[in-house]
Design a protein around this motif. Sequence first.
Motif, PDB file in Angstrom:
ATOM      1  N   ASP A   1       4.414  46.400 -10.603  1.00 59.50           N
ATOM      2  CA  ASP A   1       5.337  45.759 -11.537  1.00 59.50           C
ATOM      3  C   ASP A   1       5.454  46.604 -12.806  1.00 59.50           C
ATOM      4  O   ASP A   1       4.448  46.971 -13.421  1.00 59.50           O
ATOM      5  CB  ASP A   1       4.823  44.357 -11.880  1.00 59.50           C
ATOM      6  CG  ASP A   1       5.882  43.499 -12.547  1.00 59.50           C
ATOM      7  OD1 ASP A   1       6.501  43.958 -13.514  1.00 59.50           O
ATOM      8  OD2 ASP A   1       6.088  42.358 -12.092  1.00 59.50           O
TER       9      ASP A   1
ATOM     10  N   LYS B   1       1.767  43.480  -5.652  1.00 53.54           N
ATOM     11  CA  LYS B   1       3.035  43.424  -6.383  1.00 53.54           C
ATOM     12  C   LYS B   1       2.812  43.576  -7.878  1.00 53.54           C
ATOM     13  O   LYS B   1       3.603  44.214  -8.576  1.00 53.54           O
ATOM     14  CB  LYS B   1       3.753  42.111  -6.078  1.00 53.54           C
ATOM     15  CG  LYS B   1       4.263  41.997  -4.648  1.00 53.54           C
ATOM     16  CD  LYS B   1       4.964  40.669  -4.413  1.00 53.54           C
ATOM     17  CE  LYS B   1       5.456  40.554  -2.973  1.00 53.54           C
ATOM     18  NZ  LYS B   1       6.112  39.233  -2.724  1.00 53.54           N
ATOM     19  N   PHE B   2       1.721  42.978  -8.390  1.00 51.92           N
ATOM     20  CA  PHE B   2       1.425  43.128  -9.809  1.00 51.92           C
ATOM     21  C   PHE B   2       1.225  44.606 -10.162  1.00 51.92           C
ATOM     22  O   PHE B   2       1.665  45.078 -11.213  1.00 51.92           O
ATOM     23  CB  PHE B   2       0.163  42.355 -10.194  1.00 51.92           C
ATOM     24  CG  PHE B   2       0.277  40.867 -10.014  1.00 51.92           C
ATOM     25  CD1 PHE B   2       1.494  40.218 -10.121  1.00 51.92           C
ATOM     26  CD2 PHE B   2      -0.845  40.099  -9.728  1.00 51.92           C
ATOM     27  CE1 PHE B   2       1.599  38.847  -9.954  1.00 51.92           C
ATOM     28  CE2 PHE B   2      -0.759  38.726  -9.566  1.00 51.92           C
ATOM     29  CZ  PHE B   2       0.470  38.101  -9.676  1.00 51.92           C
TER      30      PHE B   2
ATOM     31  N   GLN C   1      -1.002  32.581 -11.707  1.00 57.19           N
ATOM     32  CA  GLN C   1      -1.188  34.014 -11.498  1.00 57.19           C
ATOM     33  C   GLN C   1      -1.968  34.671 -12.627  1.00 57.19           C
ATOM     34  O   GLN C   1      -2.320  35.850 -12.533  1.00 57.19           O
ATOM     35  CB  GLN C   1       0.186  34.697 -11.382  1.00 57.19           C
ATOM     36  CG  GLN C   1       1.015  34.243 -10.200  1.00 57.19           C
ATOM     37  CD  GLN C   1       2.429  34.801 -10.261  1.00 57.19           C
ATOM     38  OE1 GLN C   1       3.024  34.905 -11.336  1.00 57.19           O
ATOM     39  NE2 GLN C   1       2.981  35.164  -9.112  1.00 57.19           N
TER      40      GLN C   1
ATOM     41  N   ARG D   1      -5.354  36.600 -11.842  1.00 49.70           N
ATOM     42  CA  ARG D   1      -5.261  37.881 -11.157  1.00 49.70           C
ATOM     43  C   ARG D   1      -4.620  38.971 -12.017  1.00 49.70           C
ATOM     44  O   ARG D   1      -5.103  40.095 -12.074  1.00 49.70           O
ATOM     45  CB  ARG D   1      -4.468  37.706  -9.847  1.00 49.70           C
ATOM     46  CG  ARG D   1      -5.315  37.145  -8.710  1.00 49.70           C
ATOM     47  CD  ARG D   1      -4.425  36.627  -7.591  1.00 49.70           C
ATOM     48  NE  ARG D   1      -3.731  35.399  -8.004  1.00 49.70           N
ATOM     49  CZ  ARG D   1      -2.670  34.910  -7.369  1.00 49.70           C
ATOM     50  NH1 ARG D   1      -2.165  35.553  -6.343  1.00 49.70           N
ATOM     51  NH2 ARG D   1      -2.118  33.794  -7.780  1.00 49.70           N
TER      52      ARG D   1
ATOM     53  N   ARG E   1      -1.457  40.302  -1.399  1.00 50.16           N
ATOM     54  CA  ARG E   1      -0.119  40.876  -1.464  1.00 50.16           C
ATOM     55  C   ARG E   1       0.484  40.705  -2.855  1.00 50.16           C
ATOM     56  O   ARG E   1       1.156  41.600  -3.373  1.00 50.16           O
ATOM     57  CB  ARG E   1       0.778  40.240  -0.401  1.00 50.16           C
ATOM     58  CG  ARG E   1       0.478  40.703   1.025  1.00 50.16           C
ATOM     59  CD  ARG E   1       1.563  40.254   1.986  1.00 50.16           C
ATOM     60  NE  ARG E   1       1.599  38.807   2.136  1.00 50.16           N
ATOM     61  CZ  ARG E   1       0.875  38.127   3.016  1.00 50.16           C
ATOM     62  NH1 ARG E   1       0.055  38.776   3.837  1.00 50.16           N
ATOM     63  NH2 ARG E   1       0.963  36.811   3.100  1.00 50.16           N
ATOM     64  N   GLU E   2       0.217  39.545  -3.477  1.00 49.13           N
ATOM     65  CA  GLU E   2       0.706  39.334  -4.835  1.00 49.13           C
ATOM     66  C   GLU E   2       0.044  40.297  -5.811  1.00 49.13           C
ATOM     67  O   GLU E   2       0.686  40.807  -6.733  1.00 49.13           O
ATOM     68  CB  GLU E   2       0.456  37.883  -5.272  1.00 49.13           C
ATOM     69  CG  GLU E   2       1.376  36.879  -4.611  1.00 49.13           C
ATOM     70  CD  GLU E   2       1.236  35.495  -5.225  1.00 49.13           C
ATOM     71  OE1 GLU E   2       0.441  35.346  -6.171  1.00 49.13           O
ATOM     72  OE2 GLU E   2       1.927  34.584  -4.758  1.00 49.13           O
ATOM     73  N   CYS E   3      -1.252  40.585  -5.599  1.00 49.21           N
ATOM     74  CA  CYS E   3      -1.937  41.548  -6.463  1.00 49.21           C
ATOM     75  C   CYS E   3      -1.301  42.922  -6.325  1.00 49.21           C
ATOM     76  O   CYS E   3      -1.143  43.654  -7.310  1.00 49.21           O
ATOM     77  CB  CYS E   3      -3.418  41.615  -6.103  1.00 49.21           C
ATOM     78  SG  CYS E   3      -4.377  40.160  -6.605  1.00 49.21           S
TER      79      CYS E   3
ATOM     80  N   THR F   1      -3.050  27.482  -6.154  1.00 48.91           N
ATOM     81  CA  THR F   1      -3.378  28.666  -5.382  1.00 48.91           C
ATOM     82  C   THR F   1      -4.525  28.431  -4.421  1.00 48.91           C
ATOM     83  O   THR F   1      -4.770  29.262  -3.555  1.00 48.91           O
ATOM     84  CB  THR F   1      -3.772  29.822  -6.319  1.00 48.91           C
ATOM     85  OG1 THR F   1      -4.733  29.359  -7.252  1.00 48.91           O
ATOM     86  CG2 THR F   1      -2.561  30.355  -7.050  1.00 48.91           C
TER      87      THR F   1
ATOM     88  N   PHE G   1       3.938  35.830 -16.590  1.00 45.93           N
ATOM     89  CA  PHE G   1       3.672  35.349 -15.243  1.00 45.93           C
ATOM     90  C   PHE G   1       3.306  33.866 -15.315  1.00 45.93           C
ATOM     91  O   PHE G   1       3.126  33.300 -16.393  1.00 45.93           O
ATOM     92  CB  PHE G   1       2.538  36.155 -14.601  1.00 45.93           C
ATOM     93  CG  PHE G   1       2.867  37.614 -14.398  1.00 45.93           C
ATOM     94  CD1 PHE G   1       3.432  38.052 -13.222  1.00 45.93           C
ATOM     95  CD2 PHE G   1       2.626  38.540 -15.410  1.00 45.93           C
ATOM     96  CE1 PHE G   1       3.746  39.396 -13.033  1.00 45.93           C
ATOM     97  CE2 PHE G   1       2.936  39.880 -15.237  1.00 45.93           C
ATOM     98  CZ  PHE G   1       3.495  40.307 -14.042  1.00 45.93           C
TER      99      PHE G   1
ATOM    100  N   GLN H   1      -2.036  36.353   1.194  1.00 47.61           N
ATOM    101  CA  GLN H   1      -0.911  36.221   0.281  1.00 47.61           C
ATOM    102  C   GLN H   1      -1.320  36.571  -1.140  1.00 47.61           C
ATOM    103  O   GLN H   1      -0.559  37.202  -1.889  1.00 47.61           O
ATOM    104  CB  GLN H   1      -0.349  34.805   0.329  1.00 47.61           C
ATOM    105  CG  GLN H   1       0.902  34.615  -0.516  1.00 47.61           C
ATOM    106  CD  GLN H   1       1.525  33.253  -0.321  1.00 47.61           C
ATOM    107  OE1 GLN H   1       1.231  32.556   0.639  1.00 47.61           O
ATOM    108  NE2 GLN H   1       2.392  32.864  -1.247  1.00 47.61           N
ATOM    109  N   GLN H   2      -2.541  36.165  -1.531  1.00 51.21           N
ATOM    110  CA  GLN H   2      -3.027  36.507  -2.867  1.00 51.21           C
ATOM    111  C   GLN H   2      -3.154  38.024  -3.036  1.00 51.21           C
ATOM    112  O   GLN H   2      -2.798  38.578  -4.072  1.00 51.21           O
ATOM    113  CB  GLN H   2      -4.381  35.853  -3.133  1.00 51.21           C
ATOM    114  CG  GLN H   2      -4.297  34.357  -3.432  1.00 51.21           C
ATOM    115  CD  GLN H   2      -5.642  33.800  -3.823  1.00 51.21           C
ATOM    116  OE1 GLN H   2      -6.589  33.855  -3.040  1.00 51.21           O
ATOM    117  NE2 GLN H   2      -5.742  33.272  -5.013  1.00 51.21           N
TER     118      GLN H   2
END
Length: 415
Positions: free
Chosen positions: A220, A216-217, A347, A350, A212-214, A202, A343, A209-210
């Motif tokens: 979820d 998404k989490f 990941q 985060r 955006r992934e957060c 990472t 995950f 991008q990080q």
Amino acid sequence: MPASNPSLSSSSMSFVAFRVLLPFACGYFMSYLFRSVNAVIAPNLQRDLGIGAGDLGTLTAAYFVTFSLFQLPLGILLDRFGPRRVQACLLLSAALGAVVFAIGSGLTHLVIGRALVGLGVAGGLMSAMKAIALWLPKERWALANGVFMTAGGLGALAATLPVELALEHYHWTALFWGLAALTVIASALIFFVVPEREAAPTASVSLGQQLRECGKFLTDARFWRIAPVSMMGMASGMSIQGLWAGPYLRDVGGLDRAATAQVLFIVAAALTAGFTLTGIAADRLQRRGVPLGRTMVWGVVFYAGVLAVLAGGWTPTNPLLWIAFGILSNTTVLAYPILSGQFTPEQAGRVNTLLNGVVFGFTFFAQAGMGWLIALWPRGGNGNYPLQAYQWTFGLAMLLLLLALAWYLAPRRKA
């Protein structure tokens, strides 16, 4: 080098234990000591500041505001720069907060100091969990987390009888100067003793991008299935153990300061044992085919029973009751390995810090809210709050915990 190595030898395991986990454990020890110390010094704060239960709860809970708000950036920092550098730097903020708390002349100054402490210890658990995810295979995470969290229990132990004995000879402000010095030492141990793990993948991923992934989490379903039960279990446990157990023992149990500190010591000892026992039990049950989720569910059920007894005011000073509270109150810590196991290791920092953020953010409202709810009842002639105040407060905590457990179980029944 891979993120985790399932073929670690016994010598490698010893290396991880002493060169990686032990220094981080010193930081987590300080985190829990800071979190729990107000349960013992509460009478001193109320006397010197002239405050009631509501203000005391808000002051103590200020720790959880900055702690929770920093969890999202903490997860990004851990995944980008590694737990060693991040945690060593953060602990210096905790040391500064202890100094501000020691020299503060009013409620506002102490709230600021407490908030700085919360920021500084925000990575106490998550940095270690990130290190565990990097250094150990997945099937050892629950055991490693449980054993590591014993350090937190030891910090809670240090915040009981040792603090009470120190207050017999020193003012509480001198105590916080000493805590500041110990925190600096813990920071130095992590920075100079822990080896640097090779850069995780990472590190090359963009910050955007990080983030955006957060996002998404946070959308979820796996995250929000387990978050409420973890929030209610840990928030109620930390709020009671870290502050309201002391006033409850004095107001409902009729104990003096020395006897209250002794019971709080028992709670902290049981908490310490509970961390280790939960990790060992979960590890062994998992090897026999019992999933972590089932172990957590039964722990929550028994913990709700303990809250019911506390709310009823039955045998409020019974050591066995408080031992059960200490062992069971952190059962929902199993939510972390349950969630991170769904995950990738890259990941893990985060997703775990996001869970930690919502847990500790809710703990601010739980600890402060308990104080304001208790304060709805007038004090008696001896300055104590009545049993009814604690019955409603602890009873509400039990009800919300059971509702959260029902939410966690509902998708499983539907599936």
